[in-house]
Design an enzyme around this catalytic site. Sequence first.
Site, PDB file in Angstrom:
ATOM      1  N   ARG A  47      30.210  31.627  34.648  1.00 20.12           N
ATOM      2  CA  ARG A  47      30.618  32.464  35.775  1.00 20.12           C
ATOM      3  C   ARG A  47      30.927  33.862  35.217  1.00 20.12           C
ATOM      4  NH1 ARG A  47      36.333  33.025  38.690  1.00 20.12           N
ATOM      5  NH2 ARG A  47      35.636  34.348  40.380  1.00 20.12           N
ATOM      6  N   ARG A  82      48.134  39.718  46.071  1.00 19.97           N
ATOM      7  CA  ARG A  82      47.458  41.022  46.221  1.00 19.97           C
ATOM      8  C   ARG A  82      47.665  41.575  47.631  1.00 19.97           C
ATOM      9  NH1 ARG A  82      41.758  38.913  44.076  1.00 19.97           N
ATOM     10  NH2 ARG A  82      42.838  37.167  43.105  1.00 19.97           N
ATOM     11  N   GLU A 111      31.829  26.180  43.743  1.00 20.35           N
ATOM     12  CA  GLU A 111      31.197  27.258  42.977  1.00 20.35           C
ATOM     13  C   GLU A 111      30.557  26.738  41.687  1.00 20.35           C
ATOM     14  OE1 GLU A 111      35.000  29.190  43.901  1.00 20.35           O
ATOM     15  OE2 GLU A 111      33.953  31.079  43.606  1.00 20.35           O
ATOM     16  N   HIS A 162      33.531  36.521  45.166  1.00 24.35           N
ATOM     17  CA  HIS A 162      33.405  35.164  45.730  1.00 24.35           C
ATOM     18  C   HIS A 162      31.992  34.928  46.253  1.00 24.35           C
ATOM     19  CE1 HIS A 162      37.957  35.406  46.847  1.00 24.35           C
ATOM     20  NE2 HIS A 162      37.815  34.728  45.719  1.00 24.35           N
ATOM     21  N   ASN A 164      33.921  28.851  32.920  1.00 23.96           N
ATOM     22  CA  ASN A 164      34.546  29.977  33.590  1.00 23.96           C
ATOM     23  C   ASN A 164      35.646  30.471  32.656  1.00 23.96           C
ATOM     24  OD1 ASN A 164      35.934  31.724  35.212  1.00 23.96           O
ATOM     25  ND2 ASN A 164      36.175  30.308  36.935  1.00 23.96           N
TER      26      ASN A 164
END
Length: 395
Positions: free
Chosen positions: A90, A240, A383, A179, A7
Site C-alpha cells: 500500500r 482531524r 483494501e 482511500h 502496509n
Amino acid sequence: MKILVLNCGSSSIKYQLFNMEDESVLARGILERIGLEDSVLEHTYGEEEIEIEKGIPDHNEGIQIVIDTLLDKDHGVLENMDEITAVGHRIVHGGEKFASSTVITDEVIKQIEAVSDLAPLHNPPNLTGIEVCSKLMPDTPQVGVFDTAFHQSMPARAFIYALPYEYYEEYGLRRYGFHGTSHKYVSAKAAEFLDRPLEELKIITCHLGNGASVAAVDGGKSIDTSMGLTPLEGLVMGTRSGDIDPAIIRFLMEKEDLTIEEIDDILNKESGLLGVSGISNDSRDVNEAAARGNKRAQIARNLFNYRVKKYIGAYMAAMGGADVIVFTAGIGENAPDVREDIMDGFEYMNIHIDKEANNVRGKETEISTPDSAIKVLVIPTNEELVIARETQELL
Ligand code: AMP
C-alpha cells in the site's frame, strides 16, 4: 499463488498473506511500536492468535520478523520464502504520476520519492518497506497500489484549489483524495450486489472510519472526493478537523502563540471527534457519551454526521443525482445509528431507510426500503484484498 500484502507505516507494519486460489487469508498481523523496546507483533493464523513482544529497532528487522513468523514451524503458514509469489504494497501518495497500480522498478521508486514531500509521514515508510523486501527477497516481484490512484480521474474543477495556479504547476499543489482503494472496491461491489453495470451507476461512497472520506463515483470513475492535498480535508474525523476556514490558522497562531508545527498537530491529532467532545477519537465512546447526555459529545456526533450529509448532498449535485449510497469502514459498517442520522432528512428526495434492515453490522446489506428512490447499502471494505488482486493482475 500466495501474495503478501504490506502496509508499512512510520512505526507499524500491517500484513496479510493471501492464497489467491480462493482469496483466503492464510495469516495476518500487525507489528506496532517499531523503534521502541516494547514492539509487539500480533499474528493471526487460522483461528489461532499469538503475540510476540520484542524490541524491533527498524523496518528492516520488522519485515524480517514478519517473514520469520510466517515461516515459523509452530505458528507459521509457509515452508519457505519462495512460496511468496509477489508482494503488494500500500503506497499512500502517488501524486499525478500514478493513476493505477504498478510493478515496482527503480524508476517507479524514484517517482514515488519525487512525490514524497506531499506525504512526508507516509511515503518514506512505504518506500522503506519496498527497499527491505528487495533486500530480503530480491527475486520476488513487488507491486505498488496507491491510495490516490482511483481519484486521478477527477476533473480539474474538482481538483484545482483556487490559489495562484503557479503553485499547482510548481509543486503539484492540488486535491488528490485518499482511500481510493476502498472507494473503488465498494463501488464495484455495490454494482455487483445490485446486479447492474457499474458504468451505468452514480454512486456516493462514504468511507467512515477513524479517517473518513466521501467520493462521487460516476460510471466507475471518481469525479470528486472530500480529502484533498492531504487526508486532512473534508469530513470531521477521529482526530482531524476536516474542512475549516484557513484564516483560523493565523488567528490561532497569534492568539495562542503557536508554531506552524503545533498548528499542524492540533489540526491532525487534537481535533475532530476528540477535540470537540474532549472524550475520545473513537466514535463508539463519543456516541455512548452523547447518549448519556454529554453535551460536547452530542455536538461532536452531530457535527460528524451533518458533515457527511452535506457531502452526500453536494455529490448528488455534482453527478446530477445518484443511484446508490454506500456506507463502509469501521463506523460506516458498524454504526446503524450514525447511518440513520446521516440519512435522516433525505425523505423529501424519496430516500427511505428500513430501520430493521439497518440494524446490521459488518455485513453486505441493502438498508433502504424497496421503494426508496436511491438504494442505500452497507458494504464492508477490504483494501488488502484489492491490493492482492491488483498485484496478481499485474503479474
Ligand atoms: P477504521 O478506521 O475503519 O478501523 O474505523 C475505526 C472507527 O470505527 C472507530 O471510530 C470505531 O469507533 C468505529 N467502530 C468500530 N466498530 C464499531 C461498532 N461496532 N460500532 C460503532 N463504531 C464502531
